[in-house]
Design a protein around this motif. Structure first.
Motif, mmCIF file in Angstrom:
data_model
loop_
_atom_site.group_PDB
_atom_site.id
_atom_site.type_symbol
_atom_site.label_atom_id
_atom_site.label_comp_id
_atom_site.label_asym_id
_atom_site.label_seq_id
_atom_site.Cartn_x
_atom_site.Cartn_y
_atom_site.Cartn_z
ATOM 1 N N LEU A 109 -42.517 31.255 47.157
ATOM 2 C CA LEU A 109 -41.472 31.246 48.048
ATOM 3 C C LEU A 109 -41.827 31.124 49.347
ATOM 4 C CD1 LEU A 109 -38.217 31.763 48.610
ATOM 5 C CD2 LEU A 109 -38.838 33.961 48.590
ATOM 6 N N VAL A 110 -41.228 30.305 50.348
ATOM 7 C CA VAL A 110 -41.520 30.222 51.732
ATOM 8 C C VAL A 110 -40.237 31.019 52.416
ATOM 9 C CG1 VAL A 110 -42.289 29.126 53.673
ATOM 10 C CG2 VAL A 110 -43.115 28.502 51.462
ATOM 11 N N VAL A 111 -40.403 31.823 53.441
ATOM 12 C CA VAL A 111 -39.275 32.348 54.184
ATOM 13 C C VAL A 111 -39.629 31.910 55.486
ATOM 14 C CG1 VAL A 111 -38.332 34.463 55.044
ATOM 15 C CG2 VAL A 111 -39.231 34.386 52.581
ATOM 16 N N VAL A 112 -38.604 31.274 56.032
ATOM 17 C CA VAL A 112 -38.873 30.569 57.450
ATOM 18 C C VAL A 112 -38.093 31.410 58.352
ATOM 19 C CG1 VAL A 112 -38.888 28.497 58.922
ATOM 20 C CG2 VAL A 112 -38.958 28.363 56.511
ATOM 21 N N GLY A 113 -38.741 32.108 59.460
ATOM 22 C CA GLY A 113 -38.156 33.104 60.386
ATOM 23 C C GLY A 113 -37.511 32.142 61.513
ATOM 24 N N PRO A 114 -38.358 31.410 62.446
ATOM 25 C CA PRO A 114 -37.783 30.683 63.370
ATOM 26 C C PRO A 114 -36.952 29.426 63.296
ATOM 27 C CG PRO A 114 -40.139 30.510 63.489
ATOM 28 C CD PRO A 114 -39.803 31.036 62.248
ATOM 29 N N GLU A 115 -36.277 28.989 64.151
ATOM 30 C CA GLU A 115 -35.349 27.847 63.913
ATOM 31 C C GLU A 115 -36.194 26.450 64.261
ATOM 32 O OE1 GLU A 115 -35.182 30.038 66.359
ATOM 33 O OE2 GLU A 115 -34.882 29.125 68.380
ATOM 34 N N ALA A 116 -37.101 26.480 65.001
ATOM 35 C CA ALA A 116 -37.629 25.096 65.214
ATOM 36 C C ALA A 116 -38.191 24.565 63.974
ATOM 37 C CB ALA A 116 -38.764 25.321 66.331
ATOM 38 N N PRO A 117 -39.116 25.287 63.088
ATOM 39 C CA PRO A 117 -39.432 24.557 61.909
ATOM 40 C C PRO A 117 -38.294 23.897 61.003
ATOM 41 C CG PRO A 117 -40.388 26.574 62.048
ATOM 42 C CD PRO A 117 -39.523 26.561 63.304
ATOM 43 N N LEU A 118 -37.091 24.703 60.973
ATOM 44 C CA LEU A 118 -35.975 24.356 60.187
ATOM 45 C C LEU A 118 -35.450 22.944 60.843
ATOM 46 C CD1 LEU A 118 -34.600 27.919 59.717
ATOM 47 C CD2 LEU A 118 -35.631 26.554 57.863
ATOM 48 N N VAL A 119 -35.045 23.068 61.959
ATOM 49 C CA VAL A 119 -34.656 21.932 62.723
ATOM 50 C C VAL A 119 -35.670 20.616 62.404
ATOM 51 C CG1 VAL A 119 -33.779 21.001 65.066
ATOM 52 C CG2 VAL A 119 -33.339 23.033 64.184
ATOM 53 N N ALA A 120 -36.654 20.938 62.532
ATOM 54 C CA ALA A 120 -37.946 19.981 62.278
ATOM 55 C C ALA A 120 -38.111 19.434 61.029
ATOM 56 C CB ALA A 120 -39.084 20.237 62.806
ATOM 57 N N GLY A 121 -37.396 20.231 59.971
ATOM 58 C CA GLY A 121 -37.242 19.487 58.504
ATOM 59 C C GLY A 121 -38.449 20.308 57.604
ATOM 60 N N LEU A 122 -38.917 21.209 58.203
ATOM 61 C CA LEU A 122 -40.138 21.953 57.140
ATOM 62 C C LEU A 122 -39.415 22.142 55.744
ATOM 63 C CD1 LEU A 122 -42.935 23.114 56.780
ATOM 64 C CD2 LEU A 122 -42.025 25.339 57.817
ATOM 65 N N ALA A 123 -38.106 22.790 55.511
ATOM 66 C CA ALA A 123 -37.760 23.118 54.542
ATOM 67 C C ALA A 123 -37.499 21.788 53.565
ATOM 68 C CB ALA A 123 -36.046 23.959 54.473
ATOM 69 N N ASP A 124 -37.451 20.842 53.888
ATOM 70 C CA ASP A 124 -37.229 19.756 53.015
ATOM 71 C C ASP A 124 -38.686 19.193 52.543
ATOM 72 O OD1 ASP A 124 -34.162 18.043 54.470
ATOM 73 O OD2 ASP A 124 -35.362 19.484 55.607
ATOM 74 N N GLU A 125 -39.618 19.362 53.389
ATOM 75 C CA GLU A 125 -40.855 18.933 52.758
ATOM 76 C C GLU A 125 -41.403 19.785 52.150
ATOM 77 O OE1 GLU A 125 -43.666 17.290 56.103
ATOM 78 O OE2 GLU A 125 -42.003 17.179 57.265
ATOM 79 N N LEU A 126 -41.146 21.139 52.159
ATOM 80 C CA LEU A 126 -41.463 22.046 51.141
ATOM 81 C C LEU A 126 -40.928 21.880 49.741
ATOM 82 C CD1 LEU A 126 -41.495 25.269 53.312
ATOM 83 C CD2 LEU A 126 -43.722 24.370 52.078
#
Ligand code: AMP
Ligand code: GLY
Length: 427
Positions: free
Chosen positions: A65-82
């Motif tokens: 499981l990856v837990v993402v804290g800040p907004e910038a990686p989310l808006v940049a699509g990190l969750a989609d790539e994971l």
């Protein structure tokens, strides 16, 4: 479970502290982390904006499981790539993170689903934006559409100020984030932050808080990322919470799902409690910083269990329990913050400040070449306490802060004043 936490601030230290206490946890990594997080778990120096490197690390370490804290990686699509690589992630897709990444997107969603919010216009050029501002008149609010690190909003008390803010946006003051502008009606009332943990379909209330955005006592001076916060927000009564769920959160969840962008992660609604009822100011698609620090202090349940349920679409079977106590955090900031915080000043005595009611979370700290703890950002420490009420939590937090030796730091001495006045009035 092996968990990777993304981020390096006080919010992530609070998340690491809570995750580290989970009975479900096998191994926690934080990237890039900070010296406070390093006391909880292993920090790895990954460049978080290099998504391929994050995916490769997660595969190599068998991250569940990856837990993402800040907004910038989310808006940049990190969750989609994971997710594309088969790795579970707590945090919205790029499409769902538009709720934070584009103010115009959120305003249009509100308009389509009848969600109460300020009247607005969206513009891609200055003359049209100015014409609308003239028509509405001051006070009025000008917002850069995209992510601007909390600096893209001008609450203009005069029309001239509004016109200047429109020019600044289109002249590039916020880079690409200002290529589009939202002009909106000024709302009057008391602000509060309201959180929901979401699994794409179900949104479960996840506490409330109030923060202090201005740098100076009495809520004066320039805006900051937040100088302190407390939870719960007394203005969010059970009745109001039910109304916020019905009128704001549930139609948002429905709208996002209908759009093919179901929201999974932490939904943070900035609300204005007006005479007509609660209205949405903005959404963030992650925990607040420093709101997360007070929420984690109050959360009774295991965070990892809840986050897992969100990722697996199982929240409808869950509930969230909180301690009866209030929590309050004071931001210990570097002199010069927010304009030009001074780095490198030495901090000591944190251990003597902590006890069973007090936790000091690191935000902008680093270790220097002699392994001393030094300031390395604007907001440096979050001195966080719980107490029977906000008054007691504040007294404990300030007593703890005064045990820390740091020449280069300052704080506001009035965090929680609104709640403390209410508690005094209630006897
Ligand atoms: P935001 O970055 O959208 O949270 O906005 C920063 C701050 O500006 C908010 O916390 C509010 O205090 C204020 N603000 C934003 N929109 C409005 C509005 N429509 N009316 C009054 N104040 C607002
Ligand atoms: N403290 C406000 C935020 O995290 O956006």
């Amino acid at each position: 479970m092996n968990v990777l936490l993304i981020g390096s601030g006080g919010r992530e230290h609070a998340l690491a502290w809570k995750l580290a206490a989970s009975p479900l946890l096998t191994k926690l990594y934080a990237a890039p982390g900070n010296p406070g997080i390093a006391q909880e778990t292993e920090c790895v120096s990954l460049a978080v904006d290099d998504h391929a490197a994050v995916v490769a690390f997660a595969k190599e370490k068998n991250i569940d499981l990856v837990v993402v804290g800040p907004e910038a990686p989310l808006v940049a699509g990190l969750a989609d790539e994971l997710e594309a690589a088969g790795i579970r992630v707590f945090g919205p897709s790029k499409a769902a993170a538009q709720l934070e990444g584009s103010k115009g997107f959120t305003k249009d969603l509100c308009a389509r689903y009848g969600i109460p919010t300020a009247a607005y216009g969206r513009f891609n050029n200055a003359p049209k934006a100015k014409a609308y501002a003239r028509q509405v008149g001051a006070p009025i609010v000008i917002k850069a559409d995209g992510l601007a690190a909390g600096k893209g909003v001008t609450v203009a008390m005069t029309l001239d100020e509004a016109l200047d803010a429109i020019d600044a946006c289109f002249e590039g003051a916020f880079g690409a984030a200002g290529a589009e502008v939202v002009v909106e009606e000024f709302l009057e009332g008391e602000e509060a932050s309201f959180f929901c943990i979401c699994d794409g379909t179900t949104a479960l209330p996840f506490g409330s808080a109030q923060d202090h955005k201005r740098v100076g006592e009495g809520d004066t001076g320039p805006n900051t990322g937040g100088m302190g916060a407390y939870s719960p927000a007394p203005v969010i009564t059970a009745e109001l919470e039910a109304r916020v769920m019905r009128e704001i959160i549930e139609p948002t969840m429905r709208g996002m799902a209908e759009m093919g962008a179901p929201f999974r992660g932490m939904l943070f609604a900035g609300l204005m409690i007006t005479e007509e009822g609660p209205k949405l100011i903005e959404y963030n698609t992650r925990f607040g910083d420093p709101e997360c620090q007070v929420l984690m202090t109050r959360l009774k349940d295991d965070l990892l269990t809840l986050v897992n349920a969100a990722v697996d679409g199982q929240l409808s079977h869950m509930s969230v329990r909180w301690r009866d106590e209030a929590a309050l955090t004071v931001v210990f900031a570097a002199e010069g913050y927010p304009a030009s915080p001074k780095k490198g000043t030495v901090i000591s005595g944190i251990e003597s400040a902590e006890d069973e009611n007090v936790q000091v979370f690191h935000a902008g700290t680093a270790r220097d070449s002699e392994d001393r703890l030094v300031a390395n950002g604007g907001r440096v420490l979050n001195v966080t306490a719980k107490g029977a009420n906000v008054t007691e939590a504040a007294a404990r937090a300030y007593a703890a802060l005064d045990k820390i030796s740091w020449e280069g730091g300052f704080c506001r001495r009035d965090i929680g004043w609104r709640a403390i006045e209410r508690e005094k009035a209630a006897g």
